[in-house]
Scaffold this motif. Sequence first.
Motif, short mmCIF file in Angstrom:
data_model
loop_
_atom_site.label_atom_id
_atom_site.label_comp_id
_atom_site.label_asym_id
_atom_site.label_seq_id
_atom_site.Cartn_x
_atom_site.Cartn_y
_atom_site.Cartn_z
N UNK A 453 -115.25 -34.12 92.14
CA UNK A 453 -114.84 -34.49 90.79
C UNK A 453 -113.80 -35.60 90.86
N UNK A 454 -113.55 -36.22 89.74
CA UNK A 454 -112.43 -37.17 89.63
C UNK A 454 -111.32 -36.51 88.82
N UNK A 455 -110.23 -37.23 88.59
CA UNK A 455 -109.06 -36.67 87.91
C UNK A 455 -109.37 -36.28 86.47
N UNK A 456 -108.76 -35.17 86.04
CA UNK A 456 -108.81 -34.71 84.66
C UNK A 456 -110.25 -34.53 84.16
N UNK A 457 -111.09 -34.00 85.04
CA UNK A 457 -112.47 -33.75 84.68
C UNK A 457 -112.74 -32.24 84.61
N UNK A 458 -113.69 -31.91 83.76
CA UNK A 458 -114.04 -30.51 83.54
C UNK A 458 -114.82 -29.95 84.73
N UNK A 459 -114.41 -28.75 85.16
CA UNK A 459 -115.11 -28.03 86.23
C UNK A 459 -115.70 -26.76 85.63
N UNK A 460 -116.98 -26.59 85.80
CA UNK A 460 -117.64 -25.35 85.37
C UNK A 460 -117.91 -24.51 86.62
N UNK A 461 -117.35 -23.32 86.64
CA UNK A 461 -117.43 -22.46 87.83
C UNK A 461 -118.11 -21.15 87.48
N UNK A 462 -118.96 -20.68 88.37
CA UNK A 462 -119.64 -19.39 88.19
C UNK A 462 -119.35 -18.48 89.38
N UNK A 463 -119.13 -17.21 89.07
CA UNK A 463 -118.88 -16.19 90.09
C UNK A 463 -119.98 -15.15 90.03
N UNK A 464 -120.42 -14.74 91.20
CA UNK A 464 -121.47 -13.73 91.30
C UNK A 464 -120.97 -12.56 92.14
N UNK A 465 -120.97 -11.35 91.57
CA UNK A 465 -120.62 -10.13 92.30
C UNK A 465 -121.91 -9.36 92.55
N UNK A 466 -122.54 -9.62 93.69
CA UNK A 466 -123.90 -9.16 93.94
C UNK A 466 -124.00 -7.64 94.05
N UNK A 467 -122.95 -6.99 94.61
CA UNK A 467 -123.04 -5.54 94.84
C UNK A 467 -122.30 -4.72 93.80
N UNK A 468 -121.82 -5.33 92.72
CA UNK A 468 -121.05 -4.58 91.72
C UNK A 468 -121.94 -3.55 91.03
N UNK A 469 -121.38 -2.37 90.79
CA UNK A 469 -122.12 -1.31 90.12
C UNK A 469 -122.47 -1.76 88.70
N UNK A 470 -123.74 -1.74 88.38
CA UNK A 470 -124.26 -2.19 87.08
C UNK A 470 -123.88 -3.64 86.80
N UNK A 471 -123.53 -4.37 87.85
CA UNK A 471 -123.18 -5.77 87.69
C UNK A 471 -121.82 -6.01 87.06
N UNK A 472 -121.00 -4.95 86.91
CA UNK A 472 -119.71 -5.07 86.23
C UNK A 472 -118.59 -5.02 87.26
N UNK A 473 -117.71 -6.01 87.23
CA UNK A 473 -116.54 -6.03 88.12
C UNK A 473 -115.37 -6.66 87.39
N UNK A 474 -114.17 -6.37 87.87
CA UNK A 474 -112.93 -6.88 87.28
C UNK A 474 -112.29 -7.80 88.32
N UNK A 475 -112.20 -9.10 88.02
CA UNK A 475 -111.79 -10.10 89.01
C UNK A 475 -110.59 -10.90 88.53
N UNK A 476 -109.96 -11.58 89.48
CA UNK A 476 -108.91 -12.57 89.19
C UNK A 476 -109.22 -13.83 89.97
N UNK A 477 -108.93 -14.99 89.37
CA UNK A 477 -109.29 -16.28 89.96
C UNK A 477 -108.07 -17.19 90.00
N UNK A 478 -107.81 -17.77 91.17
CA UNK A 478 -106.74 -18.75 91.32
C UNK A 478 -107.31 -20.01 91.95
N UNK A 479 -106.99 -21.15 91.36
CA UNK A 479 -107.40 -22.45 91.91
C UNK A 479 -106.14 -23.27 92.13
N UNK A 480 -105.94 -23.74 93.36
CA UNK A 480 -104.77 -24.55 93.69
C UNK A 480 -105.21 -25.85 94.34
N UNK A 481 -104.33 -26.85 94.28
CA UNK A 481 -104.55 -28.10 95.00
C UNK A 481 -104.06 -27.88 96.42
#
Length: 908
Positions: A453-481
Motif C-alpha cells: 500500500x501507499x500512505x494513508x490508504x485503506x486496508x481491508x483485512x479478513x480473519x479466518x478462524x478455521x477451527x472455531x466452534x460453530x465458526x464463532x470466536x472472540x478476537x483482538x487485532x493490533x497493527x503496528x508499524x
Amino acid sequence: MKLSTSLFLSYILLSFCSPVFAQRDSISLNTIVEKANQLTQSHPIEKVYLHLDKPYYATGDTIWYKAYLTFGLHQPSELSKIVYVDIINSRDQLIASQMLSVKEGTAIGSIALTQPQFVQDSYHIRAYTKWMMNFDKAYYFNKTVVVGNAINKPVNTAIILKRTANSNNAGVNTIITYKDSDGNPLADKKVQWTITDNGEDLAKGKASTDAQGKLFINFPNTASTDLSSAVLNTVLDAGNHKEYSNSYPLKSVALPTDVQFFPEGGNFINGLRSKIAVKAVQPNGLGIDFTAVISDNTGATVTTCNSQHRGMGLFVLTPEAGKTYKAEVNFKDGTKDIYELPVAQTSGIIITAGTPDTANVYIKIAANESYLKSHLNKTYYLVAKTGQVICYAAKIKLTNPDFSAAIPANKFPTGIAQLTLMTSFGQPLSERLVFINRPDKLNLSVITDKKVYSNRKKVTMSVNAKNAVAGVSDLSVAVINETKVPVDEDAETTILSNMLLTSDIKGYVESPNYYFKGSSDKTASDLDLLMLTQGYRRFTYTEMLKNKIPQVNYFPEQGIELSGILRTSNGLPVKGGTVTLQIPSKYYTTRATTDAEGRFRFPGLVFADSAKIVISAKGNYNAKNMMVTVDGSSYPAMFPNPDEPDEQLNIDTKLSDYLVNSKKIYESSRQLQEVVIKAKAITKPGPSYRDHSALTGLSMPDHQISGDRFKGCNIMLQCLQGTLPGVTYDANTAQFYLSRSFNSGGRIPMALYVSGMPVDVGYLNSLNSADLASIEVFTRDELGMVNRAGQTNGVLAINMKVAPKGTKVSLQDLEELIPQAHTAKITPMGYTIPKTFYSPKYTPTGNGGAFGPDLRTTIYWNPRVNTEAGKATFDFFTADGKGSYRTVVEGIDKDGRIGRVVYRFKVE
C-alpha cells in the motif's frame, strides 16, 4: 464452596495399562481421581492474559489492551465478572490500578501514560481476580512493559553494571555514559552518586565524566551487603544551574551466577542411567552459555556438557555406588566455578518420558536393583494431568527393573502434562513434565486486499478462524508499524506462551515465544529441556490427598458490591434498619435492610472510578445515635516482579529509534512554545504537620513526598507500600514500620496521622488521591510527645489539601469537615471506562481529521473482532510511515480453543 464446573469432567479419561489386582490398595486409584475432580469443582483455577497493542511505549502513549479470563482448559471463565489490572514501577510501587467489567470471559481497557504519573521506567503489569487471591500469587498475569521518555529530555544515559569477584575482593564496576539529545558526549561534568536502600545510604561519592562522557564508579559488594533492593542515584551538574537525576536498581548485580542440576524424574539414583539438565543463570536472571566437565571423586572425567539454549544444557550419567560428582563450569563471560552434583540415592525408582513424535508420549519406569528387591510385585499408580484435569491414570505392578509404554497424545489437550509416579498409598515418588502439541488451536489466518500500500490508504483485512466452534470466536487485532517499533519476537508474551506455558510452570521463562514461533526439532528439544528445569505450578497430590487445599477467603465477584454494618452508638447491631446508598453523579438511589447482625449489602452496583458514594442511615428512628461502618476491600500486597529479568536499565539506547519518533509526535502536536518567566512567583507553604497541635512537637521531617506523586491512585494503601523512604509495610500485621527497626526485628508500628488526626491503616483507602497535598515521614520523635502517647515508633503525617482562606464554605462543606456517624461518604474503586481507539479515515478530498504528519506507531487496534461462520472483515488506513506493518491477531472460542497469527504487509 462448590462451583459448577461440569464441563471439566468431559475431559477425564481413565486408561488402565494393566488389570486391576486382587490385593487391597491403601488408596484406590479411583479415590485419587475423585479427589482431583472434587478439587477441580471446588477450587477451579482462573487465568488472565492481556493482549497489548505494542511491546513497549513512550511517555504520552496509551497502552491498549484486552483481557482474556479463562478457567478449566482455557474456557472463558464463568466465575469472576471483575478483573483488576495494576501498574507497578521497578521499585515495586503501585502507580495505578484499574477495575474492568468482564463479559463472556473478556474485558477491554487502556492506560494513558501521562506525566508526571508515568516516568521513564520498566513497569510491571499484573492482572488478577479476587478469586485468584485465594491461590499462589504466581498465577497472576505478569508482564514487564518498558516506557521511555523523549519529551524535554536533554540528557540520555547508558549504564553497564558488572559484578566482580575474586578471593580478595568483591564489588561492582559501573560505567555510565552521558550524552545530550543530539548524541554528543557530556564531557567533564561533575556527578554526585549515592547507593541507597530503603532510604538509607550504603555508599556515596563524587566523580567527573571523561572526554567520552563516561563516568566510572566502583563500590564493594560483600556477602554482608544485600543489593537486592538497593538503588544507585546519580545527579549530573550540567552547568547553568541545571541538574539531571537518574536512578538505577542494582538487583541485577545482587547475586553471583547460579548453576542448578535437575535429574530427570527428580531423583539421582545409583545404577540408573539419568538425564541431568543444567541451568546457568546470571545475576540479571538471564541464562548464560557455558561448557562443563563432570568428574568423579577420583578426579576422572566422566562426561562433558555444553549449553544448548538460554543457559540450559543436558548430559547423561549413570552414578556408581560410593562415588560423588562435581562439575567445573566455564561461562561465556570468562568466569568459572566448581559445583557439586546432587548425591545419588542408594535405592529408588524414577519415571522418564519423551515425545519424539506427535502421536504418543513414551514413558519408562525404572528401578535399581536394591529398590526392585524390596518392592517386588508392589502396586504403583501413574497419573497424568493437564492443569487440574486428570487425562490419564494407570495401575502398574513392579515385576521388572523397567517398564515402558506409549500413551496416545490425543488423550491430552495442547499444553504441559504432569506425569506422576506414586505408591499405592498416594505418595509421589517421581515426576516428569512433558509438553503436548496437538492440532487443537483456532488455526487463525489473515489476508488483505493487497500486499503493498501507499500512505494513508485503506486496508481491508479478513480473519479466518478455521477451527472455531460453530465458526464463532472472540478476537483482538493490533497493527503496528514494525519499522518504527522493532519487535523481538522470541521475547514476546503471547496468548499461547502465557496460557500454555508460563502460567503453568514455576519460575521465570526467558524468551517464551521462542517455543511457539516456529516448529523444528531444535525448538522441540529446547522446549523439552525447559520441562526438565522447571517445576509444575499446581496443587501437589500429597496436599490433595491430605485435604490440604487452599482456604477460600475471597469469592468470585459477580459485580461491584458494597457492604457494612449498622450499629448503635454503644456498638449493638441494628436489626431491620434501613440503609440508603446514593451515587449523586448518576442520580442513583437504592436501599437495603440490615439483617440480625446489623449487616447490609448493595450488590450489582455500576459506577465509574472516583465516583463519590454516600451510604446513610438518616431515615431510621433515632438515626443520630447510629453508626454506619463500610467494609474495606482487600487487595494483594506488592511483590517483586516475577519477570524482573525483562526490565531494562538502558531504556534510552534500547528504545532510541522509537523515542525519536515519539519526540516528533510531541513536537508536531505541541501548540505552545516554551515561555521563559523571569519574575519569581510568590508561593505559600502548603499544608504540613505544623498546622496541627498534636504534631507540633516534631522536628523537621526526614522525608517529604509531594501529593502529585499519587495522582490517579485508586487504592491509597497499596500506593503507599514501598513508596515511602525508610518505611516498610508488613501485610501480615497491616502496619507501617521504620525499615531500620523492622529489619532488625522490631515490631513497633509507626503513628499514622491524616491532617493532624490519628487514624488506623484502613482509613487510608477512604482518601482521594486528588485531595492529597503531601506526606511527611518522621523517623524520630525527640520529645516523645507523639510516640509515647500511642506506643509507636516514628510518624507518618499525611496532609490533605485545604481550601484557601476567604473561600465561601457551604453547608455540605461543613458536613464534610464534621462527618456524621450515621453517614459514610466514600470514593471506592469503580469500573475504568474503556476508551475508543482513534483510527482516522482518509478520503481523496479530506485528511481524515489528522492535522500535520501522521506518525502513529499503532496503526489499528480493535479488541472486539468476532467471527461468524469463521470469518470477520474490517478496514483501516495506513499512516505516513513507510515500511513493514505487522498484524497480530489473538483470541479464543467458547470451548477454549486459543489461537494467534502474525501477518505482515508493506507500505511504500
